[in-house]
Design a protein around this motif. Structure first.
Motif, mmCIF file in Angstrom:
data_model
loop_
_atom_site.group_PDB
_atom_site.id
_atom_site.type_symbol
_atom_site.label_atom_id
_atom_site.label_comp_id
_atom_site.label_asym_id
_atom_site.label_seq_id
_atom_site.Cartn_x
_atom_site.Cartn_y
_atom_site.Cartn_z
ATOM 1 N N LYS A 1 25.224 6.907 -8.598
ATOM 2 C CA LYS A 1 25.209 8.096 -8.160
ATOM 3 C C LYS A 1 23.926 8.959 -8.782
ATOM 4 C CE LYS A 1 30.105 8.614 -7.214
ATOM 5 N NZ LYS A 1 31.453 9.689 -7.563
ATOM 6 N N ARG A 2 23.543 8.379 -10.350
ATOM 7 C CA ARG A 2 22.577 9.108 -10.743
ATOM 8 C C ARG A 2 21.124 8.716 -10.486
ATOM 9 N NH1 ARG A 2 23.477 9.779 -17.067
ATOM 10 N NH2 ARG A 2 25.028 10.973 -16.286
ATOM 11 N N ALA A 3 20.355 9.613 -10.070
ATOM 12 C CA ALA A 3 18.791 9.221 -9.925
ATOM 13 C C ALA A 3 17.982 8.964 -10.886
ATOM 14 C CB ALA A 3 18.262 10.441 -9.040
ATOM 15 N N ILE A 4 16.789 7.936 -10.747
ATOM 16 C CA ILE A 4 16.107 7.620 -11.713
ATOM 17 C C ILE A 4 14.651 8.121 -11.099
ATOM 18 C CG2 ILE A 4 15.076 5.744 -12.790
ATOM 19 C CD1 ILE A 4 17.289 4.069 -12.264
ATOM 20 N N LYS A 5 13.708 8.666 -12.197
ATOM 21 C CA LYS A 5 12.546 9.036 -11.994
ATOM 22 C C LYS A 5 11.505 8.365 -12.643
ATOM 23 C CE LYS A 5 13.715 13.930 -11.491
ATOM 24 N NZ LYS A 5 13.526 15.715 -11.902
ATOM 25 N N GLU A 6 10.513 7.997 -11.775
ATOM 26 C CA GLU A 6 9.241 7.284 -12.537
ATOM 27 C C GLU A 6 8.074 7.714 -11.804
ATOM 28 O OE1 GLU A 6 9.754 2.865 -12.768
ATOM 29 O OE2 GLU A 6 11.655 3.165 -11.429
ATOM 30 N N ARG A 7 7.045 7.587 -12.520
ATOM 31 C CA ARG A 7 5.541 8.048 -12.108
ATOM 32 C C ARG A 7 4.936 6.654 -11.714
ATOM 33 N NH1 ARG A 7 4.396 13.151 -14.749
ATOM 34 N NH2 ARG A 7 2.325 12.316 -15.113
ATOM 35 N N PHE A 8 4.115 7.022 -10.577
ATOM 36 C CA PHE A 8 3.448 6.094 -9.975
ATOM 37 C C PHE A 8 1.783 6.583 -9.574
ATOM 38 C CE2 PHE A 8 7.449 4.795 -9.201
ATOM 39 C CZ PHE A 8 7.769 3.452 -9.407
ATOM 40 N N ASP A 9 0.892 5.594 -9.995
ATOM 41 C CA ASP A 9 -0.408 6.113 -9.697
ATOM 42 C C ASP A 9 -0.898 6.078 -8.058
ATOM 43 O OD1 ASP A 9 -1.238 5.916 -12.467
ATOM 44 O OD2 ASP A 9 -1.341 3.546 -12.335
ATOM 45 N N LEU A 10 -0.055 5.186 -7.428
ATOM 46 C CA LEU A 10 -0.249 5.085 -6.116
ATOM 47 C C LEU A 10 1.111 4.642 -5.223
ATOM 48 C CD1 LEU A 10 -2.186 4.545 -3.624
ATOM 49 C CD2 LEU A 10 -2.269 2.292 -4.129
ATOM 50 N N VAL A 11 1.243 5.377 -4.238
ATOM 51 C CA VAL A 11 2.580 4.975 -3.486
ATOM 52 C C VAL A 11 2.101 4.843 -2.140
ATOM 53 C CG1 VAL A 11 4.868 5.913 -2.438
ATOM 54 C CG2 VAL A 11 3.864 6.712 -4.758
ATOM 55 N N VAL A 12 2.580 3.617 -1.221
ATOM 56 C CA VAL A 12 2.280 2.969 -0.274
ATOM 57 C C VAL A 12 3.519 2.915 0.840
ATOM 58 C CG1 VAL A 12 1.087 1.323 1.276
ATOM 59 C CG2 VAL A 12 0.356 1.748 -1.191
ATOM 60 N N ASN A 13 3.554 3.698 1.865
ATOM 61 C CA ASN A 13 4.761 3.755 2.865
ATOM 62 C C ASN A 13 4.554 2.330 3.612
ATOM 63 O OD1 ASN A 13 6.635 4.263 4.575
ATOM 64 N ND2 ASN A 13 5.166 5.547 5.807
ATOM 65 N N CYS A 14 5.778 1.543 3.341
ATOM 66 C CA CYS A 14 5.512 -0.064 3.941
ATOM 67 C C CYS A 14 6.896 0.081 4.579
ATOM 68 C CB CYS A 14 5.767 -0.824 2.893
ATOM 69 S SG CYS A 14 4.005 -0.844 1.967
ATOM 70 N N THR A 15 7.370 1.233 5.133
ATOM 71 C CA THR A 15 8.927 1.239 5.847
ATOM 72 C C THR A 15 8.702 0.685 7.298
ATOM 73 O OG1 THR A 15 8.482 3.447 6.551
ATOM 74 C CG2 THR A 15 9.778 3.024 4.328
ATOM 75 N N GLY A 16 7.476 0.442 7.711
ATOM 76 C CA GLY A 16 7.235 -0.212 9.149
ATOM 77 C C GLY A 16 7.470 0.902 10.253
ATOM 78 N N PRO A 17 7.235 0.755 11.336
ATOM 79 C CA PRO A 17 7.101 1.659 12.344
ATOM 80 C C PRO A 17 8.304 2.414 12.513
ATOM 81 C CG PRO A 17 7.463 -0.577 13.226
ATOM 82 C CD PRO A 17 7.341 -0.782 11.861
ATOM 83 N N LEU A 18 8.029 3.589 13.130
ATOM 84 C CA LEU A 18 9.103 4.688 13.356
ATOM 85 C C LEU A 18 10.070 3.914 14.489
ATOM 86 C CD1 LEU A 18 9.811 7.477 13.045
ATOM 87 C CD2 LEU A 18 8.673 7.938 15.408
ATOM 88 N N GLY A 19 11.424 4.098 14.002
ATOM 89 C CA GLY A 19 12.676 3.397 14.949
ATOM 90 C C GLY A 19 12.771 4.327 15.944
ATOM 91 N N VAL A 20 12.783 5.614 16.171
ATOM 92 C CA VAL A 20 13.501 6.551 17.099
ATOM 93 C C VAL A 20 12.314 7.222 17.838
ATOM 94 C CG1 VAL A 20 14.897 8.371 17.242
ATOM 95 C CG2 VAL A 20 15.469 6.942 15.516
ATOM 96 N N ILE A 21 12.239 6.747 19.034
ATOM 97 C CA ILE A 21 11.022 7.211 19.731
ATOM 98 C C ILE A 21 10.859 8.751 19.798
ATOM 99 C CG2 ILE A 21 11.893 7.170 22.060
ATOM 100 C CD1 ILE A 21 9.298 5.685 22.534
ATOM 101 N N SER A 22 12.119 9.556 19.912
ATOM 102 C CA SER A 22 12.170 11.023 20.034
ATOM 103 C C SER A 22 11.162 11.790 18.927
ATOM 104 C CB SER A 22 13.538 11.553 20.162
ATOM 105 O OG SER A 22 14.311 11.167 19.156
ATOM 106 N N LYS A 23 11.142 11.128 17.735
ATOM 107 C CA LYS A 23 10.552 11.541 16.767
ATOM 108 C C LYS A 23 8.932 11.193 16.690
ATOM 109 C CE LYS A 23 14.483 11.546 13.698
ATOM 110 N NZ LYS A 23 15.048 11.039 12.453
ATOM 111 N N SER A 24 8.429 10.537 17.695
ATOM 112 C CA SER A 24 7.080 10.308 17.735
ATOM 113 C C SER A 24 6.392 11.237 17.819
ATOM 114 C CB SER A 24 6.895 9.040 18.760
ATOM 115 O OG SER A 24 5.360 8.755 19.159
ATOM 116 N N THR A 25 5.048 11.086 17.223
ATOM 117 C CA THR A 25 4.023 12.413 17.424
ATOM 118 C C THR A 25 2.692 11.844 18.291
ATOM 119 O OG1 THR A 25 2.999 11.530 15.214
ATOM 120 C CG2 THR A 25 4.409 13.524 14.910
ATOM 121 N N GLU A 26 3.052 10.562 18.721
ATOM 122 C CA GLU A 26 1.910 9.928 19.528
ATOM 123 C C GLU A 26 1.961 10.833 20.992
ATOM 124 O OE1 GLU A 26 -0.521 7.028 20.592
ATOM 125 O OE2 GLU A 26 0.738 6.509 19.018
ATOM 126 N N PRO A 27 0.593 11.174 21.204
ATOM 127 C CA PRO A 27 0.278 12.182 22.086
ATOM 128 C C PRO A 27 0.961 11.663 23.566
ATOM 129 C CG PRO A 27 -1.720 12.020 20.843
ATOM 130 C CD PRO A 27 -0.596 10.983 20.151
#
Length: 443
Positions: A342-368
């Protein structure tokens, strides 16, 4: 719309799916004309294979990576004519495969120079015009009788808790496929959000002496590895609900190699998926998808050895938990809650890279192009959000559920109907079948 020299097909996206649809069309008809539209201006390799990193290997053995299902040795024959190429345990580099796709494009241009047109621009909107379509791009307009959406995977999903100041920070990478790792060479403590195949690519790319990598995902699961030698094929069958198939898998893996079991399951996955109700599909996505992903989408042995070496040496740590907040200070301050805590942990990073993969729900897409199609009712989301809703052959269904004549999709955009539509063995057959449908369905 007049057909001056035969039907004109516009294909939006020129990665594997778009290229192979074009190649199949041009081979099957001598009067069809094809326009490939690609916003990156790189035709053929696509994002997946446009890499020169020797550590980025295919996740499927080369003997199952021919572009043509009826010519299984096509890739091997091409490789035999190349002066040099690299493979490990039967897996070639993704860059070499990109060269193979480039060769297919060059051959198509040589064979049909007047019937294949390449447009380096972004497709932004689409409208009905007479019996066909008009596509507005960042560089002009294109009129076509039929249109294929071959957009590949959607843009990266945005992790929760990322404030605008973080997105504006050079220490945060939203899209790992457009990231130059040289810009982060001074980063010592790096967070990779996600623990799947995208994370593996990023970890191998970012590996440096003295650099600490941490991968955080909900379940903390790593993709499993292919065997160095292919296992004996499994010949059993699977059917029933998600729970029933899970029981069948457990029974099968007690007697046979789990890799062979999943390989067999993959061949019937489309029929199983299509036989499930919406409730059953939703239940699978909620409870079993993480297990499916790590067993089905496996690493080639070489990268798997690299990752396990990094884990053993302390260069990489895998954590299971939920990301709750990212704040931009002089670095990135990350709050996350370990799985089951239940308790969160805080850490500091020099770099954060989003590797969650492609968007899963198309209604949230910003692709024109996707936003335009949804807003105008030319297409609608699959009920579970897995791409656009299509018929049995990849034809889009409009906002009312009727066929959007002359408008088609291929690849991950059709996952809602077919589920497995990301790997070459699936896509090559879909490209062949879609080309045949288009040529038999002229307006």
């Amino acid at each position: 719309m007049p057909q001056q020299n035969g039907p004109h097909v516009a294909i939006v996206g020129a990665g594997f799916s778009g290229l192979l649809t074009a190649v199949n069309l041009l081979k099957a008809s001598r009067d069809v004309r094809v326009t490939l539209i690609e916003r990156r201006g790189v035709f053929g390799p696509g994002t997946a294979y446009d890499t020169g990193n020797p550590g980025h290997l295919l996740n499927v053995r080369l003997d199952n990576m021919s572009a043509f299902p009826d010519q299984p040795s096509h890739l091997a024959d091409w490789l035999a004519e190349q002066p040099s190429w690299r493979a490990q345990d039967g897996f070639i580099t993704r860059g070499v495969y990109g060269d193979y796709l480039q060769a297919l494009l060059d051959e198509a241009l040589d064979d049909a120079p007047d019937r294949l047109n390449l447009i380096g621009a972004e497709a932004q909107s689409i409208d009905r015009q007479d019996d066909g379509w008009r596509i507005l791009t960042s560089d002009g307009q294109i009129a076509a009788d039929q249109v294929v959406l071959a957009l590949g995977n959607l843009e990266p999903a945005s992790p929760p808790g990322v404030e605008d100041a973080v997105r504006a920070s050079p220490a945060y990478v939203e899209n790992p496929w457009r990231f130059d790792p040289q810009t982060a060479r001074d980063a010592r403590n790096v967070l990779l959000i996600g623990s799947g195949l995208t994370m593996v690519d990023a970890a191998i790319t970012l590996r440096r002496p003295g650099r600490r990598l941490t991968a955080l995902s909900r379940h903390g699961l790593l993709p499993r590895a292919h065997a160095t030698v292919p296992p004996t094929p499994y010949v059993g069958a699977f059917s029933g609900s998600p729970a029933e198939i899970l029981r069948q898998i457990r029974a099968a893996t007690a007697e046979a190699n789990w890799r062979a079991v999943f390989d067999r399951l993959r061949h019937s996955a489309r029929d199983i998926w299509r036989g499930w109700s919406r409730v059953e599909r939703s239940r699978f996505l909620r409870h079993l998808r993480p297990l499916w992903d790590v067993h089905r989408h496996r690493l080639s042995p070489g990268p798997a050895r690299d990752i396990h070496s990094m884990l053993a040496g302390g260069e990489l740590t895998i954590l299971a938990g939920k990301l709750t907040e990212l704040k931009a200070t002089d670095v990135i301050e990350v709050s996350w809650r370990p799985r089951g805590k239940k308790r969160a942990i805080k850490e500091r990073f020099d770099l954060v890279v989003n590797c969650t993969g492609p968007l899963g729900v198309i209604s949230k897409s910003t692709e024109p192009m996707i936003r335009d199609i949804l807003d105008k009712g030319y297409g609608r989301p699959d009920p579970l959000g897995l791409g656009l809703q299509v018929d049995d052959e990849g034809g889009l269904l409009d906002g009312a559920g009727a066929p959007a004549r002359g408008l088609h999709a291929i690849g991950p955009l059709t996952r809602g109907a077919f589920w497995e539509m990301t790997a070459v063995p699936d896509l090559r057959g879909q490209a062949r079948d879609l080309a045949a449908r288009i040529l038999s369905d002229r307006p």
